[in-house]
Motif scaffolding. Structure first.
Motif, PDB file in Angstrom:
ATOM      1  N   TYR A  11       0.832  -1.205   0.000  1.00 53.67           N
ATOM      2  CA  TYR A  11       0.000   0.000   0.000  1.00 53.67           C
ATOM      3  C   TYR A  11       0.866   1.254   0.000  1.00 53.67           C
ATOM      4  N   SER A  15       1.039   3.789  -3.040  1.00 56.78           N
ATOM      5  CA  SER A  15       0.519   5.131  -2.763  1.00 56.78           C
ATOM      6  C   SER A  15       1.556   6.196  -3.099  1.00 56.78           C
ATOM      7  N   ALA A  85      -5.025   1.799  -2.742  1.00 56.97           N
ATOM      8  CA  ALA A  85      -5.185   3.248  -2.566  1.00 56.97           C
ATOM      9  C   ALA A  85      -6.649   3.660  -2.714  1.00 56.97           C
ATOM     10  N   TRP A  89      -8.985   5.334   0.120  1.00 58.01           N
ATOM     11  CA  TRP A  89      -9.641   6.595  -0.219  1.00 58.01           C
ATOM     12  C   TRP A  89     -11.143   6.502   0.063  1.00 58.01           C
TER      13      TRP A  89
END
Length: 174
Positions: A11, A15, A85, A89
């Motif tokens: 992640y 990201s 991501a 979000w």
């Protein structure tokens, strides 16, 4: 929404790459659009003058770059590379929705409202997941205490403490 297991290193790596790509696309597209607009509509440089008066075209180029970047991200948001991501979000958007109603939700939870307790349970567990993914451990002890207190309350009421999913329709009651 359902909580998912996310590999933290994957992640973070993705990201960071996504953020760098967005910055690069925004920068290059803004420069490109600004140059094109100035070429077709701008004023040429005047001898001895500092400014050409093309600020509005540069600004319009930046706005076009922002729109292009947003459209590009919207198009690719379901791509496999963006899975983690995009999940985080969406989770942060849900946190924002819950946070805006948190006072009412906590008040209802004090009155043993089952839906409010479920929302708080999901909210606290999902916050913990995001905090750990983003290395935001400053408020983690307080969050753990809140989770423990809520778990004890839910168990005393005979409720199942499942924090793996939340139906966003529950928020409409608050």
């Amino acid at each position: 929404m359902n909580l998912q297991q996310i590999d933290k290193t994957r992640y973070r790596k993705r990201s960071n790459l996504i953020m760098m790509a967005i910055v690069a696309v925004l920068s290059f597209s803004s420069l490109f659009y600004g140059a094109i607009l100035i070429h077709f509509f701008g004023q040429s440089a005047l001898a001895g003058a500092e400014s050409t008066g093309n600020f509005q075209w540069n600004l319009l180029g930046v706005i076009a770059g922002v729109i292009s970047s947003a459209l590009l991200m919207n198009y690719f948001k379901h791509h496999e590379f963006l899975t983690e991501a995009y999940y985080v979000w969406c989770l942060k958007q849900l946190h924002n929705q819950i946070y805006r109603k948190l006072i009412k939700i906590k008040a209802a939870a004090k009155q043993d409202d089952v839906n409010a307790l479920q929302i708080l349970n999901f909210y606290y567990h999902s916050l913990k997941q995001v905090y750990l993914l983003d290395d935001n451990i400053l408020t983690l002890p307080k969050l753990d205490a809140d989770i423990q207190q809520l778990t004890e309350k839910m168990q005393s009421l005979g409720l199942i403490c499942d924090a793996q999913s939340l139906d966003s329709e529950l928020l409409k009651a608050f």
